[in-house]
Design an enzyme around this catalytic site. Structure first.
Site, PDB file in Angstrom:
ATOM      1  N   HIS A   1      15.844   7.583  -5.155  1.00 30.47           N
ATOM      2  CA  HIS A   1      15.260   6.913  -3.996  1.00 30.47           C
ATOM      3  C   HIS A   1      13.841   6.461  -4.358  1.00 30.47           C
ATOM      4  O   HIS A   1      13.079   7.221  -4.966  1.00 30.47           O
ATOM      5  CB  HIS A   1      15.240   7.895  -2.816  1.00 30.47           C
TER       6      HIS A   1
ATOM      7  N   ASN B   1       9.455   1.147  -0.405  1.00 34.84           N
ATOM      8  CA  ASN B   1      10.509   2.041   0.097  1.00 34.84           C
ATOM      9  C   ASN B   1      11.342   1.278   1.135  1.00 34.84           C
ATOM     10  O   ASN B   1      10.848   0.951   2.210  1.00 34.84           O
ATOM     11  CB  ASN B   1       9.847   3.280   0.720  1.00 34.84           C
TER      12      ASN B   1
ATOM     13  N   CYS C   1      16.623   7.856   4.831  1.00 34.52           N
ATOM     14  CA  CYS C   1      16.659   7.345   3.449  1.00 34.52           C
ATOM     15  C   CYS C   1      17.816   7.905   2.630  1.00 34.52           C
ATOM     16  O   CYS C   1      18.153   7.356   1.581  1.00 34.52           O
ATOM     17  CB  CYS C   1      15.350   7.652   2.738  1.00 34.52           C
TER      18      CYS C   1
HETATM   19  N1  ACO Z   1      -5.440   3.248   1.388  1.00 27.66           N
HETATM   20  C1  ACO Z   1      -6.543   3.944   1.119  1.00 27.66           C
HETATM   21  N2  ACO Z   1      -6.691   5.233   1.451  1.00 27.66           N
HETATM   22  C2  ACO Z   1      -5.660   5.842   2.053  1.00 27.66           C
HETATM   23  C3  ACO Z   1      -4.478   5.164   2.361  1.00 27.66           C
HETATM   24  C4  ACO Z   1      -4.385   3.806   2.004  1.00 27.66           C
HETATM   25  N3  ACO Z   1      -3.285   3.067   2.232  1.00 27.66           N
HETATM   26  N4  ACO Z   1      -3.616   6.016   2.965  1.00 27.66           N
HETATM   27  C5  ACO Z   1      -4.243   7.195   3.039  1.00 27.66           C
HETATM   28  N5  ACO Z   1      -5.494   7.078   2.506  1.00 27.66           N
HETATM   29  C6  ACO Z   1      -6.521   8.103   2.377  1.00 27.66           C
HETATM   30  C7  ACO Z   1      -6.387   9.199   3.394  1.00 27.66           C
HETATM   31  O1  ACO Z   1      -7.001   8.834   4.619  1.00 27.66           O
HETATM   32  C8  ACO Z   1      -7.125  10.341   2.713  1.00 27.66           C
HETATM   33  O2  ACO Z   1      -8.512  10.142   2.894  1.00 27.66           O
HETATM   34  P1  ACO Z   1      -9.472  11.409   3.128  1.00 27.66           P
HETATM   35  O3  ACO Z   1      -9.349  12.222   1.887  1.00 27.66           O
HETATM   36  O4  ACO Z   1     -10.793  10.758   3.311  1.00 27.66           O
HETATM   37  O5  ACO Z   1      -8.933  12.089   4.342  1.00 27.66           O
HETATM   38  C9  ACO Z   1      -6.812  10.105   1.227  1.00 27.66           C
HETATM   39  O6  ACO Z   1      -6.381   8.739   1.118  1.00 27.66           O
HETATM   40  C10 ACO Z   1      -5.738  11.006   0.693  1.00 27.66           C
HETATM   41  O7  ACO Z   1      -4.668  10.998   1.621  1.00 27.66           O
HETATM   42  P2  ACO Z   1      -3.346  11.800   1.338  1.00 27.66           P
HETATM   43  O8  ACO Z   1      -2.434  11.682   2.507  1.00 27.66           O
HETATM   44  O9  ACO Z   1      -3.718  13.169   0.859  1.00 27.66           O
HETATM   45  O10 ACO Z   1      -2.767  10.951   0.113  1.00 27.66           O
HETATM   46  P3  ACO Z   1      -1.588  11.313  -0.810  1.00 27.66           P
HETATM   47  O11 ACO Z   1      -2.029  11.391  -2.209  1.00 27.66           O
HETATM   48  O12 ACO Z   1      -0.756  12.448  -0.266  1.00 27.66           O
HETATM   49  O13 ACO Z   1      -0.686   9.985  -0.700  1.00 27.66           O
HETATM   50  C11 ACO Z   1       1.272   9.208   0.429  1.00 27.66           C
HETATM   51  C12 ACO Z   1      -0.184   9.599   0.561  1.00 27.66           C
HETATM   52  C13 ACO Z   1       1.361   8.041  -0.512  1.00 27.66           C
HETATM   53  C14 ACO Z   1       1.799   8.835   1.801  1.00 27.66           C
HETATM   54  C15 ACO Z   1       2.059  10.422  -0.136  1.00 27.66           C
HETATM   55  O14 ACO Z   1       1.760  11.579   0.612  1.00 27.66           O
HETATM   56  C16 ACO Z   1       3.538  10.203  -0.109  1.00 27.66           C
HETATM   57  O15 ACO Z   1       4.077   9.360  -0.812  1.00 27.66           O
HETATM   58  N6  ACO Z   1       4.279  10.999   0.661  1.00 27.66           N
HETATM   59  C17 ACO Z   1       5.702  10.856   0.744  1.00 27.66           C
HETATM   60  C18 ACO Z   1       6.024   9.664   1.560  1.00 27.66           C
HETATM   61  C19 ACO Z   1       7.487   9.389   1.513  1.00 27.66           C
HETATM   62  O16 ACO Z   1       8.128   9.550   0.508  1.00 27.66           O
HETATM   63  N7  ACO Z   1       8.032   9.002   2.606  1.00 27.66           N
HETATM   64  C20 ACO Z   1       9.435   8.798   2.567  1.00 27.66           C
HETATM   65  C21 ACO Z   1       9.839   8.295   3.792  1.00 27.66           C
HETATM   66  S1  ACO Z   1      11.554   8.314   3.680  1.00 27.66           S
HETATM   67  C22 ACO Z   1      12.249   7.930   5.184  1.00 27.66           C
HETATM   68  O17 ACO Z   1      13.134   8.652   5.573  1.00 27.66           O
HETATM   69  C23 ACO Z   1      11.767   6.770   5.970  1.00 27.66           C
END
Ligand code: ACO
Length: 332
Positions: free
Chosen positions: A256, A286, A116
């Protein structure tokens, strides 16, 4: 290096596939909800490339748009650099495939890989070619077909990503956005934090890699989130300090577009108010390397940037790689 020669972006272009994947569509594919996706990520919909749209074809359309908007011809382009985490092939490079579609262009062409952060890493490379005096017009493309590596059975990742391309012409002369500085960083870490594990030489494609879903993107979301805010904050402060400017001096912040909560946490730490942050995350999700230049193109279409105004870009991605850049509108 010719110290007087300053690289600037003189034209931008984009291509977004027409197919829209809404949160309500994802509700039918995995156990999720529009409410969860909007509150946790800020995303409402994203674009998805068709079976016959690739990083090269999307990048080519964006390139033609950027070349036209720069007021030059394809034959004026002397180098093509493509940032992508989803190349058409392992080789040849997507850059050479794009070059073959640009009539009259015989420029050398290569891809770079910084996930990214790829657009900003690419900008630092093309800037060096321009400022060394080697080339006058360089085409920088970012193009991603992330839907080709997303596992639509994994709700933790499939809601986050979209497809799209952007391009810009970076030149030695002309009106545009001068690159005042770019700061790059990397914290090398395990591929499992954020990566596609198979298909390279460590885990060549096999029945087993396919069976174990190893060709899909995997991510430790919380780990990435934590590091994203920390890395982009430090790199941005680094860049601002080098130029002896403050967040208050920035007219537009183009971060980003990975998660609205990352953007909010970062802008709060930097002290940049919401009205100066340009966002496309709600409609495109993203798009990895394409995210900053897609947002830049839309910003330039919607708002006039006056001479002397400053723009701030920042991005982070797999690696982890990260970068920040300050650009200034110039009139000559
Ligand atoms: N729908 C519903 N529930 C979900 C979903 C979904 N799509 N995805 C995860 N959950 C659940 C999980 O299973 C978890 O349930 P549990 O508590 O029963 O175990 C709960 O939601 C919380 O999960 P977390 O992973 O703690 O959620 P978080 O608030 O951290 O959000 C997210 C997850 C959105 C992925 C966040 O961590 C994030 O944005 N991280 C950064 C991602 C990013 O920026 N990636 C960049 C990639 S860049 C590249 O180089 C490609």
């Amino acid at each position: 290096m010719d110290s007087k020669r300053k690289a600037r972006i003189i034209g931008t272009g984009t291509y977004l596939p027409s197919k829209i994947l809404k949160n309500s569509d994802l509700e039918k594919v995995v156990e999720t909800s529009d409410e969860w996706i909007v509150t946790r990520t800020g995303m409402r919909e994203r674009r998805i490339a068709s079976e016959t749209e690739y990083s090269s074809t999307m990048g080519l359309i964006a390139s033609k748009d950027a070349i036209k908007n720069a007021g030059i011809k394809a034959e004026d382009i002397e180098l093509i650099v493509v940032a992508t985490a989803t190349p058409d092939y392992i080789f040849p490079s997507t850059a050479t495939v794009i070059q073959s579609g640009l009539e009259g262009c015989k420029a050398p062409a290569f891809d770079i890989q910084a996930a990214c952060a790829g657009f900003l890493y690419g900008l630092s490379i093309v800037r060096s070619y321009i400022e060394s005096g080697m080339y006058k017009h360089v085409l920088l493309v970012a193009s991603e077909k992330l839907s080709s590596i997303v596992n639509y059975k994994d709700r933790a990742t499939c809601v986050l990503f979209g497809d799209g391309a952007a391009a810009c012409v970076v030149s030695a002369e002309g009106k545009g956005l001068q690159i005042n500085d770019i700061c790059l960083g990397a914290d090398g870490g395990p591929a499992e934090t954020l990566g596609v594990i198979a298909g390279g030489c460590r885990h060549p494609s096999s029945e087993e890699t396919v069976k174990n879903d190893m060709h899909y993107l995997t991510m430790n979301g919380q780990e990435v989130f934590k590091n994203a805010v920390r890395c982009m904050e430090s790199m941005t402060n680094n860049c601002l300090d080098k130029l002896a400017i403050k967040p208050d001096d920035i007219s537009w912040f183009v971060p980003h577009q990975a998660n609205i909560r990352i953007i909010e946490a970062l802008s709060k730490r930097l002290g940049i108010p919401d009205e100066r942050i340009f966002k496309t995350i709600h409609k495109y999700g993203n798009t990895s390397a394409s995210s900053v230049p897609i947002a830049l193109h839309e910003l330039l279409q919607k708002h006039t940037i006056d001479t002397g105004e400053l723009l701030l870009f920042t991005a982070f991605g797999a690696g982890l790689t990260y970068a920040s850049s300050v650009l200034e509108q110039i009139n000559h």
